[in-house]
Each structure stands twice: as C-alpha cells, then as structure tokens.
Design an enzyme around this catalytic site. Structure first.
Site, PDB file in Angstrom:
ATOM      1  N   GLY A   1       0.803  -1.213   0.000  1.00  0.00           N
ATOM      2  CA  GLY A   1       0.000   0.000   0.000  1.00  0.00           C
ATOM      3  C   GLY A   1       0.836   1.263   0.000  1.00  0.00           C
ATOM      4  O   GLY A   1       2.033   1.260  -0.298  1.00  0.00           O
TER       5      GLY A   1
ATOM      6  N   LEU B   1      -3.945  -5.703  -4.484  1.00  0.00           N
ATOM      7  CA  LEU B   1      -2.917  -4.673  -4.395  1.00  0.00           C
ATOM      8  C   LEU B   1      -1.617  -5.208  -3.801  1.00  0.00           C
ATOM      9  O   LEU B   1      -1.606  -5.752  -2.688  1.00  0.00           O
ATOM     10  CB  LEU B   1      -3.434  -3.503  -3.554  1.00  0.00           C
ATOM     11  CG  LEU B   1      -2.479  -2.322  -3.368  1.00  0.00           C
ATOM     12  CD1 LEU B   1      -2.190  -1.657  -4.706  1.00  0.00           C
ATOM     13  CD2 LEU B   1      -3.059  -1.320  -2.377  1.00  0.00           C
ATOM     14  N   ASP B   2      -0.524  -5.051  -4.553  1.00  0.00           N
ATOM     15  CA  ASP B   2       0.829  -5.383  -4.099  1.00  0.00           C
ATOM     16  C   ASP B   2       0.971  -6.841  -3.670  1.00  0.00           C
ATOM     17  O   ASP B   2       1.801  -7.165  -2.814  1.00  0.00           O
ATOM     18  CB  ASP B   2       1.257  -4.459  -2.950  1.00  0.00           C
ATOM     19  CG  ASP B   2       1.355  -3.007  -3.378  1.00  0.00           C
ATOM     20  OD1 ASP B   2       1.628  -2.762  -4.563  1.00  0.00           O
ATOM     21  OD2 ASP B   2       1.139  -2.118  -2.532  1.00  0.00           O
ATOM     22  N   GLN B   3       0.190  -7.728  -4.262  1.00  0.00           N
ATOM     23  CA  GLN B   3       0.276  -9.149  -3.920  1.00  0.00           C
ATOM     24  C   GLN B   3       0.614 -10.022  -5.122  1.00  0.00           C
ATOM     25  O   GLN B   3       0.523 -11.245  -5.051  1.00  0.00           O
ATOM     26  CB  GLN B   3      -1.044  -9.619  -3.296  1.00  0.00           C
ATOM     27  CG  GLN B   3      -1.371  -8.955  -1.967  1.00  0.00           C
ATOM     28  CD  GLN B   3      -2.648  -9.490  -1.353  1.00  0.00           C
ATOM     29  OE1 GLN B   3      -2.922 -10.684  -1.393  1.00  0.00           O
ATOM     30  NE2 GLN B   3      -3.450  -8.602  -0.787  1.00  0.00           N
TER      31      GLN B   3
END
Length: 339
Positions: free
Chosen positions: A223, A249-251
C-alpha cells in the site's frame, strides 16, 4: 481443457486466477476475453475455436467486480482458417456477446512494445529510457502515459509520445488509458512509480504483462507510504520489489528485490535517497527478465527458466561471503563428536 464446472471453485477468487497457467512461450496464440459476466460465455468461445481446428492448451477464467475474464493459450498451427479470419470471427462473436476479445499470434510478439505509466517521480522512467537508448531492452518504448504531465519533458527528450490521462486532481481516465494502450499495441505495461490503482478491467486485459515496482520488501508494507511504514516500524533492513500486477494490491508474483540498511536516524527522505536507485534497478531487471522470456509464473510464484542466467534476483552474490553458514538445526558438532 477446463470446463465451466471445473472453474467454479476459483471463478470468484481472483487470487487463484491462472494458478496453474505458466507464462506462455512464443509458440502459442493467446486469446483474452473481457466483459460483463454471463452464462454460456466459455462455451461460445471454445466452440468457435473447436470448429476451426484449434487446440486449447490452457484455459483460465475469473470474475472480479462483475468483470469476466477468460485467458486461453491455443495451438493454431493446424487451424482451418487464416489468422485474419480468426480475428474477424472472434471480433464478431465478441460484438454479439458484448465482449472485448484480443488475439495475439506468435508473430505479433516478435517486436515487443512497452507502455510506461508514471506519475511524477522520474527515476524509474529515466533508467528505462537509458537502457532503451543503449539497445539493452530488445523492445521499443512506444508511449509514456501519465496521470499528471510532469514526465512529459523527459518523454519528449527521448522522442516518445506522452499522453496525460489524468484530470486536475490526477484521477485517471481508464477508458482513455485502454484506448492509448490499444493504439500503441502495448505488449508490456511498466508501472514506473505510477501512483494509481488499476481496476480489473485493465489488469485482466494484460494479465502477467504488467510489472510494478513497490518501495518495500513485499509482502511487508504493502500500500501507500511504504517507506514511512518502514521507518515507523524501526526496521534495520528495507528494500524494494518488482512484481507482476494482479487485482490484489501489491500481492502479485515477485520477480526481483533489492535491499538496503536503514540507519538509526533515517527519515523518509533518507529512505527515498537509498531506495530510489534500487527501485529503478529492480524494475529494469524485472523488465529484462520478462522481455527475454526468462521468467514464468506458476501458482502465484515466479521461476527463472534454465536459460535465464546472469540476473540479480535479490541480494548480490557477494553477500554469501559474509553470511554465516553454520550452525544449523540438528545435533551440534561437539555432541556429535562425543558419540
């Protein structure tokens, strides 16, 4: 080939999307189908392919926010129609079903086109441009897209078109974004510190073809304000991660990472000073891995292919010289000698 029933277990769970689909090699044709979710979509598309003698080697589907996505890797070597006819037939079917159907034949990927998305920070874009200017990418940077106009002078310096798709507050116009990506026939999208989240409507169209760089050692500190999070938590080692973008998100699957020491008195500005060169380096290495076909995705993880040598995926090899290799869990050497 998977059926609709087989896909029910993961159709509403995009974290499993393409869990069993490795990044495709250049000898298959890729078909991506995007649109509103409805019944019978898979059957209509697969029936059309079967009637034209096309073998489906892999199929995966998912739904996120009522957006349906189906990805197919197919063998067109023995199909009973021309490539142009197949494009037209799939386009007509898409119009009939209200779907957007994209087809990428092997020849379409011989000269890859890169679209770079950025906001205000220039360091990652600058690294990409320098590598491109030195003929190190093996692909063309066809367009730079921003949600502000800050990066336009840098793009113009390298003679690359720039498109501002943001409003006065920097909110992106995704419809315009998709139009620009289609206009420049983007094969790979690189998020060079692009500070906006892409919706499933974009991600599904370019799955495993969007690379982002995040200023932390993911999965830690996802994040916004990752450097600030690291300072507040008092970490001794921080870093950056280049990864494929998914709808979470960001995974997405991690490709490369870099790390740096954090001094006791480090503030956010110091973290940026140490981290930004590594952001550019990790992103550039990830882009090269992708463009060279040396990285594959399987079950949410990346693997470097056997011919993918000479890359720095994480810490430099020299770190092994100062890293202890013992003791490890088990009976200690002193106890073992006594017996």
């Amino acid at each position: 080939m998977r059926t609709d029933t087989d896909a029910d277990a993961d159709v509403d769970d995009p974290t499993n999307a393409r869990a069993e689909v490795a990044t495709m090699t250049t000898d298959v044709t890729e078909i991506t189908v995007i649109g509103d979710d409805d019944t019978g979509l898979v059957a209509r598309v697969t029936s059309l392919l079967f009637e034209r003698g096309i073998n489906i080697e892999d199929l995966d589907q998912a739904v996120r926010d009522d957006v349906f996505r189906m990805y197919l890797a197919v063998d067109t070597s023995e199909m009973v129609c021309t490539e142009e006819t197949l494009r037209e037939d799939l386009h007509e079917l898409g119009e009939d079903l209200g779907l957007d159907v994209q087809v990428r034949f092997p020849a379409d990927r011989e000269t890859q086109q890169i679209a770079v998305l950025g906001t205000k920070e220039s360091h990652c874009l600058e690294a990409l441009f320098e590598s491109w200017a030195n003929d190190e990418l093996g692909a063309d940077i066809g367009v730079v897209i921003g949600n502000h106009d800050d990066l336009q002078p840098l793009a113009e310096h390298y003679g690359v078109p720039f498109h501002d798709i943001g409003d006065e507050k920097g909110q992106q116009n995704e419809e315009r974004l998709l139009e620009v990506l289609a206009e420049y026939d983007a094969d790979l999208i690189v998020l060079a510190r692009y500070m906006r989240i892409l919706s499933p409507n974009v991600v599904f169209r370019y799955e495993d073809r969007i690379i982002n760089v995040h200023p932390s050692l993911l999965p830690a500190f996802p994040g916004a304000e990752a450097y600030r999070q690291a300072v507040e938590e008092g970490v001794r080692v921080a870093g950056v991660t280049a990864h494929y973008v998914t709808t979470d998100l960001d995974q997405g699957p991690i490709i490369t990472q870099r790390a740096f020491d954090v001094p006791d008195d480090a503030d956010v500005d110091e973290m940026k000073r140490r981290g930004q060169p590594l952001e550019a380096d990790a992103l550039l290495e990830a882009v090269k891995l992708h463009l060279n076909g040396d990285v594959s995705v399987h079950r949410g993880r990346t693997t470097v292919r056997e011919n993918g040598t000479g890359y720095q995926l994480g810490l430099p090899a020299e770190i092994d010289e100062v890293t202890p290799d013992r003791p490890v869990d088990g009976i200690g050497s002193v106890v073992a000698d006594d017996h």
